[in-house]
Design a protein around this motif. Structure first.
Motif, mmCIF file in Angstrom:
data_model
loop_
_atom_site.group_PDB
_atom_site.id
_atom_site.type_symbol
_atom_site.label_atom_id
_atom_site.label_comp_id
_atom_site.label_asym_id
_atom_site.label_seq_id
_atom_site.Cartn_x
_atom_site.Cartn_y
_atom_site.Cartn_z
ATOM 1 N N LEU A 56 -40.533 -11.304 9.395
ATOM 2 C CA LEU A 56 -40.449 -10.543 8.145
ATOM 3 C C LEU A 56 -39.102 -10.744 7.458
ATOM 4 C CD1 LEU A 56 -42.035 -7.293 9.589
ATOM 5 C CD2 LEU A 56 -43.064 -8.705 7.812
ATOM 6 N N HIS A 57 -38.415 -11.797 7.794
ATOM 7 C CA HIS A 57 -37.076 -11.983 7.231
ATOM 8 C C HIS A 57 -37.132 -12.240 5.719
ATOM 9 C CE1 HIS A 57 -37.568 -16.475 7.317
ATOM 10 N NE2 HIS A 57 -36.642 -16.418 6.369
ATOM 11 N N SER A 58 -36.051 -11.865 5.052
ATOM 12 C CA SER A 58 -35.894 -12.100 3.609
ATOM 13 C C SER A 58 -36.973 -11.406 2.787
ATOM 14 C CB SER A 58 -35.872 -13.603 3.310
ATOM 15 O OG SER A 58 -34.844 -14.248 4.025
ATOM 16 N N ASN A 59 -37.130 -10.096 3.033
ATOM 17 C CA ASN A 59 -37.937 -9.231 2.189
ATOM 18 C C ASN A 59 -37.035 -8.134 1.647
ATOM 19 O OD1 ASN A 59 -41.069 -9.732 2.101
ATOM 20 N ND2 ASN A 59 -40.434 -10.314 4.165
ATOM 21 N N GLN A 60 -37.617 -6.997 1.272
ATOM 22 C CA GLN A 60 -36.844 -5.871 0.747
ATOM 23 C C GLN A 60 -37.133 -4.601 1.546
ATOM 24 O OE1 GLN A 60 -37.624 -5.616 -3.501
ATOM 25 N NE2 GLN A 60 -37.383 -7.817 -3.778
ATOM 26 N N LEU A 61 -37.398 -4.761 2.825
ATOM 27 C CA LEU A 61 -37.759 -3.639 3.681
ATOM 28 C C LEU A 61 -36.591 -2.681 3.873
ATOM 29 C CD1 LEU A 61 -39.740 -5.578 6.446
ATOM 30 C CD2 LEU A 61 -40.700 -4.180 4.604
ATOM 31 N N GLU A 62 -36.856 -1.399 3.655
ATOM 32 C CA GLU A 62 -35.857 -0.357 3.889
ATOM 33 C C GLU A 62 -36.178 0.460 5.137
ATOM 34 O OE1 GLU A 62 -35.460 1.984 0.381
ATOM 35 O OE2 GLU A 62 -34.722 0.325 -0.853
ATOM 36 N N SER A 63 -37.382 0.333 5.629
ATOM 37 C CA SER A 63 -37.785 1.055 6.836
ATOM 38 C C SER A 63 -38.971 0.340 7.469
ATOM 39 C CB SER A 63 -38.160 2.506 6.512
ATOM 40 O OG SER A 63 -39.297 2.542 5.656
ATOM 41 N N LEU A 64 -39.223 0.681 8.737
ATOM 42 C CA LEU A 64 -40.365 0.135 9.463
ATOM 43 C C LEU A 64 -41.333 1.269 9.784
ATOM 44 C CD1 LEU A 64 -38.529 -2.176 12.048
ATOM 45 C CD2 LEU A 64 -39.543 -2.828 9.854
ATOM 46 N N PRO A 65 -42.624 0.969 9.862
ATOM 47 C CA PRO A 65 -43.586 2.023 10.213
ATOM 48 C C PRO A 65 -43.492 2.387 11.691
ATOM 49 C CG PRO A 65 -44.693 -0.092 10.072
ATOM 50 C CD PRO A 65 -43.279 -0.328 9.607
ATOM 51 N N HIS A 66 -43.822 3.616 12.012
ATOM 52 C CA HIS A 66 -43.826 4.055 13.408
ATOM 53 C C HIS A 66 -44.822 3.247 14.232
ATOM 54 C CE1 HIS A 66 -41.242 7.555 12.665
ATOM 55 N NE2 HIS A 66 -41.896 7.676 11.518
ATOM 56 N N ALA A 67 -45.837 2.715 13.562
ATOM 57 C CA ALA A 67 -46.890 1.974 14.259
ATOM 58 C C ALA A 67 -46.375 0.703 14.917
ATOM 59 C CB ALA A 67 -48.008 1.623 13.275
ATOM 60 N N ILE A 68 -45.184 0.248 14.555
ATOM 61 C CA ILE A 68 -44.693 -1.007 15.131
ATOM 62 C C ILE A 68 -44.508 -0.904 16.638
ATOM 63 C CG2 ILE A 68 -42.207 -0.560 14.885
ATOM 64 C CD1 ILE A 68 -42.074 -3.522 13.808
ATOM 65 N N GLY A 69 -44.320 0.308 17.135
ATOM 66 C CA GLY A 69 -44.150 0.504 18.573
ATOM 67 C C GLY A 69 -45.412 0.257 19.372
ATOM 68 N N ARG A 70 -46.553 0.129 18.695
ATOM 69 C CA ARG A 70 -47.814 -0.102 19.381
ATOM 70 C C ARG A 70 -48.134 -1.582 19.560
ATOM 71 N NH1 ARG A 70 -51.904 4.441 16.729
ATOM 72 N NH2 ARG A 70 -50.548 6.247 17.091
ATOM 73 N N LEU A 71 -47.318 -2.438 19.014
ATOM 74 C CA LEU A 71 -47.534 -3.882 19.168
ATOM 75 C C LEU A 71 -46.952 -4.328 20.500
ATOM 76 C CD1 LEU A 71 -46.632 -5.036 15.537
ATOM 77 C CD2 LEU A 71 -48.872 -4.432 16.468
ATOM 78 N N GLN A 72 -47.586 -3.933 21.573
ATOM 79 C CA GLN A 72 -47.032 -4.124 22.906
ATOM 80 C C GLN A 72 -46.957 -5.582 23.336
ATOM 81 O OE1 GLN A 72 -45.678 -1.653 25.168
ATOM 82 N NE2 GLN A 72 -45.582 -0.782 23.104
ATOM 83 N N GLY A 73 -47.689 -6.452 22.678
ATOM 84 C CA GLY A 73 -47.620 -7.867 23.035
ATOM 85 C C GLY A 73 -46.523 -8.624 22.313
ATOM 86 N N LEU A 74 -45.787 -7.962 21.426
ATOM 87 C CA LEU A 74 -44.784 -8.629 20.601
ATOM 88 C C LEU A 74 -43.631 -9.156 21.445
ATOM 89 C CD1 LEU A 74 -44.734 -9.088 17.545
ATOM 90 C CD2 LEU A 74 -43.187 -7.146 17.337
ATOM 91 N N ARG A 75 -43.308 -10.435 21.238
ATOM 92 C CA ARG A 75 -42.211 -11.075 21.955
ATOM 93 C C ARG A 75 -41.045 -11.424 21.028
ATOM 94 N NH1 ARG A 75 -44.749 -9.019 25.118
ATOM 95 N NH2 ARG A 75 -45.769 -9.821 26.986
ATOM 96 N N THR A 76 -41.347 -11.754 19.765
ATOM 97 C CA THR A 76 -40.310 -12.156 18.807
ATOM 98 C C THR A 76 -40.490 -11.370 17.518
ATOM 99 O OG1 THR A 76 -40.215 -14.398 19.720
ATOM 100 C CG2 THR A 76 -39.327 -14.075 17.513
ATOM 101 N N LEU A 77 -39.400 -10.739 17.051
ATOM 102 C CA LEU A 77 -39.435 -9.957 15.814
ATOM 103 C C LEU A 77 -38.209 -10.300 14.980
ATOM 104 C CD1 LEU A 77 -40.613 -7.729 14.024
ATOM 105 C CD2 LEU A 77 -39.430 -6.047 15.451
ATOM 106 N N ASN A 78 -38.453 -10.867 13.800
ATOM 107 C CA ASN A 78 -37.373 -11.268 12.904
ATOM 108 C C ASN A 78 -37.367 -10.351 11.685
ATOM 109 O OD1 ASN A 78 -35.422 -12.509 11.364
ATOM 110 N ND2 ASN A 78 -36.289 -14.553 11.516
ATOM 111 N N LEU A 79 -36.321 -9.531 11.577
ATOM 112 C CA LEU A 79 -36.181 -8.580 10.472
ATOM 113 C C LEU A 79 -34.917 -8.853 9.658
ATOM 114 C CD1 LEU A 79 -37.111 -5.391 12.511
ATOM 115 C CD2 LEU A 79 -38.508 -6.409 10.716
ATOM 116 N N SER A 80 -34.354 -10.023 9.778
ATOM 117 C CA SER A 80 -33.089 -10.327 9.116
ATOM 118 C C SER A 80 -33.255 -10.401 7.600
ATOM 119 C CB SER A 80 -32.515 -11.643 9.645
ATOM 120 O OG SER A 80 -33.359 -12.725 9.307
ATOM 121 N N ASN A 81 -32.129 -10.174 6.907
ATOM 122 C CA ASN A 81 -32.061 -10.265 5.443
ATOM 123 C C ASN A 81 -33.032 -9.298 4.768
ATOM 124 O OD1 ASN A 81 -31.071 -11.171 2.999
ATOM 125 N ND2 ASN A 81 -32.432 -12.943 2.892
ATOM 126 N N ASN A 82 -32.929 -8.023 5.152
ATOM 127 C CA ASN A 82 -33.674 -6.958 4.502
ATOM 128 C C ASN A 82 -32.687 -5.867 4.085
ATOM 129 O OD1 ASN A 82 -36.816 -7.194 4.475
ATOM 130 N ND2 ASN A 82 -36.214 -8.098 6.428
#
Length: 254
Positions: free
Chosen positions: A80-106
């Protein structure tokens, strides 16, 4: 009252477009790549492709993500890098299989990171660089599988103290933060060079100093043209055997 700033409409993505954007990676994963398409809101049609393992929504205009993100139960890689995100949803904690998360440049601040982010027990790589973080939430210390953490180009005045609690962390990027200068490392009489321990003369015991002096005399004798004792290897002035174990190893080398 001032005029309300209109949100960008962005590009509309249809299900047909999304299906065409699904590709196989070299390791056989299904990746949905919708990067750099001017998307301003999460397309609802993507929920019909929620079985993908990788999702790339980088370089768009996204300001928020829906709670329906939980439908992507197989997701292992989310960019999700290079967007305009100011917050993340609480639901992100349910993605239990997630290994890589890119939130840079927000536009993420500490308040925009939900505690549920610490529930991603299998997360190995997290990139939070180029955001608005002046502190790192302590719940990230629960990410026990984390190997890589990007915190560069934020507003951190001190490094997170919990990093030492992450047993598998090998790479941390804290560059371009207003951190205080690092303290110089303590001086030590012993240092490792190319796998060998080198020690200064004043750091030796009396017996080792005698052995070193005796060795130097043999070297001086050899340099003056006298026949050297071939049992002694040629050293360069620094003792290579600061303890008895190393001296035993030298006998094997000889």
């Amino acid at each position: 009252m001032g005029k309300k700033v209109a949100e960008p409409k962005g590009r509309k993505v249809t299900l047909k477009m999304a299906k065409a954007a699904v590709k196989l990676t070299v390791d056989g994963k299904r990746r949905l790549d919708l990067s750099n398409m001017g998307i301003a809101s999460f397309p609802k049609c993507l929920l019909q492709l929620s079985d993908v393992e990788e999702l790339d929504l980088s370089r768009n205009l996204l300001r928020k993500l829906p709670e329906t993100l939980t439908h992507f139960a197989n997701l292992r890689w989310l960019d999700l890098h290079s967007n305009q995100l100011e917050s993340l949803p609480h639901a992100i904690g349910r993605l239990q299989g997630l290994r890589t998360l890119n939130l840079s440049n927000n536009r993420l601040s500490p308040a925009g990171l939900p505690p549920e982010l610490g529930l991603l027990a299998g997360l190995r790589s997290l990139n939070l660089g180029l955001n608005r973080l002046d502190a790192v939430p302590p719940f990230l210390s629960a990410l026990r599988e984390l190997r890589e953490l990007g915190l560069f180009s934020n507003q951190l005045s001190q490094g997170p103290s919990f990093l030492r609690l992450l047993p598998k962390l090998t790479k941390v990027n804290l560059a371009d933060n207003p951190l205080p200068p690092a303290s110089p490392p303590p001086l030590d009489t012993i240092r490792r060079v190319e796998g060998l321990y080198l020690v200064r003369g004043d750091g030796l015991c009396h017996l080792c100093q005698q052995r070193c002096q005796h060795q130097r005399q043999r070297l001086d004798s050899w340099a003056s043209g006298k026949t050297p004792d071939q049992r002694w290897p040629l050293f360069t002035g620094l003792l290579l055997s600061p303890n008895s174990v190393a001296r035993q190893d030298q006998e094997i080398w000889r």
